[in-house]
Design a protein around this motif. Sequence first.
Motif, PDB file in Angstrom:
ATOM      1  N   GLU A  56      49.933 -20.495  21.588  1.00 50.17           N
ATOM      2  CA  GLU A  56      49.708 -20.972  20.211  1.00 50.17           C
ATOM      3  C   GLU A  56      48.985 -19.916  19.360  1.00 50.17           C
ATOM      4  O   GLU A  56      49.010 -19.978  18.141  1.00 50.17           O
ATOM      5  N   TYR A  57      48.343 -18.919  20.010  1.00 51.05           N
ATOM      6  CA  TYR A  57      47.594 -17.914  19.223  1.00 51.05           C
ATOM      7  C   TYR A  57      48.423 -16.656  18.960  1.00 51.05           C
ATOM      8  O   TYR A  57      47.938 -15.713  18.349  1.00 51.05           O
ATOM      9  N   ARG A  58      49.670 -16.679  19.427  1.00 48.03           N
ATOM     10  CA  ARG A  58      50.489 -15.454  19.387  1.00 48.03           C
ATOM     11  C   ARG A  58      50.606 -14.871  17.985  1.00 48.03           C
ATOM     12  O   ARG A  58      50.540 -13.666  17.781  1.00 48.03           O
ATOM     13  N   ASP A  89      46.760 -15.401  12.675  1.00 46.77           N
ATOM     14  CA  ASP A  89      46.117 -14.264  12.015  1.00 46.77           C
ATOM     15  C   ASP A  89      44.653 -14.551  11.661  1.00 46.77           C
ATOM     16  O   ASP A  89      43.969 -13.718  11.082  1.00 46.77           O
ATOM     17  N   SER A  90      44.176 -15.717  12.032  1.00 41.26           N
ATOM     18  CA  SER A  90      42.790 -16.091  11.650  1.00 41.26           C
ATOM     19  C   SER A  90      41.794 -15.577  12.706  1.00 41.26           C
ATOM     20  O   SER A  90      42.168 -15.344  13.850  1.00 41.26           O
ATOM     21  N   SER A 103      42.110 -10.567  14.565  1.00 42.40           N
ATOM     22  CA  SER A 103      42.693 -11.923  14.567  1.00 42.40           C
ATOM     23  C   SER A 103      42.775 -12.435  15.999  1.00 42.40           C
ATOM     24  O   SER A 103      42.682 -11.659  16.970  1.00 42.40           O
ATOM     25  N   LYS A 104      43.011 -13.729  16.124  1.00 40.13           N
ATOM     26  CA  LYS A 104      43.249 -14.307  17.445  1.00 40.13           C
ATOM     27  C   LYS A 104      44.502 -13.662  18.069  1.00 40.13           C
ATOM     28  O   LYS A 104      44.553 -13.396  19.265  1.00 40.13           O
ATOM     29  N   ARG A 121      44.514 -12.079  21.638  1.00 36.63           N
ATOM     30  CA  ARG A 121      45.447 -12.568  22.665  1.00 36.63           C
ATOM     31  C   ARG A 121      46.262 -11.408  23.225  1.00 36.63           C
ATOM     32  O   ARG A 121      46.436 -11.274  24.444  1.00 36.63           O
ATOM     33  N   HIS A 122      46.751 -10.545  22.331  1.00 37.04           N
ATOM     34  CA  HIS A 122      47.561  -9.391  22.781  1.00 37.04           C
ATOM     35  C   HIS A 122      46.767  -8.533  23.770  1.00 37.04           C
ATOM     36  O   HIS A 122      47.245  -8.184  24.847  1.00 37.04           O
TER      37      HIS A 122
END
Length: 374
Positions: free
Chosen positions: A294-296, A299-300, A315-316, A320-321
Amino acid sequence: MNLPGTFTLGPGDGSARTGRLTTAHGEIETPVFMPVGTQGTVKSLCPDDLRTIGARIILGNTYHLYLRPGDELVAKMGGLHRFMAWDGPILTDSGGFQVFSLSGLRRITEEGVTFSSHIDGSKHLFSPEKVISIERNLGSDIMMVLDECVPYGADRAYTEKSLGLTTRWATRCRAAHAPLDRGQLLFGIVQGGFFKDLRAESARQLIDLAFEGYALGGLSVGESRAEMYDILYDATPLLPADKPRYLMGVGAPRDLLAGMAAGIDMFDCVLPTRNARNGTLFTFQGKVNIKRAEYREDDSPLEADCPCYACRTFSKAYLRHLYVARELLSYRLNTLHNLTFFSRFMAQARQAIREGRFEAFRTAMEAAYPETDA
Ligand SMILES: Nc1ccc2nc(N)nc(O)c2c1
Ligand SMILES: [Zn+2]
């Protein structure tokens, strides 16, 4: 400036209390959470980072630093503060717990605990005198006595026998380090397993030895939350009210709240730094598992009002990346954030206690960290 060991209480709220502990390397506002820097580093962070995130006191570990690089070497380098360029307070655990949880082939005798190094299998003896000598060499501001952390599930007979040995070892630690010698404080560690009368006995014996602070050991060793809280609420009031009270190895936000409600002043846990490694991030709205799909494309920032570098800059999606790609920067940014959260959490708890609204703060935080979520 007060003498090291001075502990003054501030406003309280029920059994929760605020205070200020003076050490040779500065004052600590309590309740306080202590980041764990086992081998002379809070993993992936520089001392400057620690100051930026508001860490006031960090943990080092006798067992690890004795085995590598060696306490004599650290002493030769000017002590642990100079070696790691951290000028704030340092607490060192005595190694008792690490010997039981890390090393192989250990044997407990009246003299101390013999063990084989988890690094190269070499044989060592930790006696109370040896452990104090190591902690004095490291130059830690708060030294912990050598104790036996009674394994979870130990029966009453074993627990009672172990308690006696822990007290005799504490007596020898006290004899090896006079109160406030070189400005280094010495804390006793209450054992007694999950037997309330044995906990009271251990506390009574240690209070007679007049330590500069008192810890509850033998908790967070695999017991249920209910079992830990039962001992926590029963044993904490037995510790001297005018000395710092330290709950070792705790803990998750929910457990910090319970500990503060019981009257605990100091906490340490590997949770924020260890969870940084597995992508579990702490926020005031609860935990965030950054690897979730869901965080892929989110941008927040992880936490809009968090002042940490990770939240102000990335960003998240990026966090995540980094995690999914197993990039080193992931560990650093996640650790910066988690320790910033724990620091802010404790600052808000101290303020809530001062303003008489700790229970409201606890209720709000428990909603974000439900029982199952810790
Ligand atoms: N849960 C823990 C964590 C650290 C400990 N350190 C010592 N020395 N003794 C204990 O009982 C501990 C328990
Ligand atoms: Zn942050």
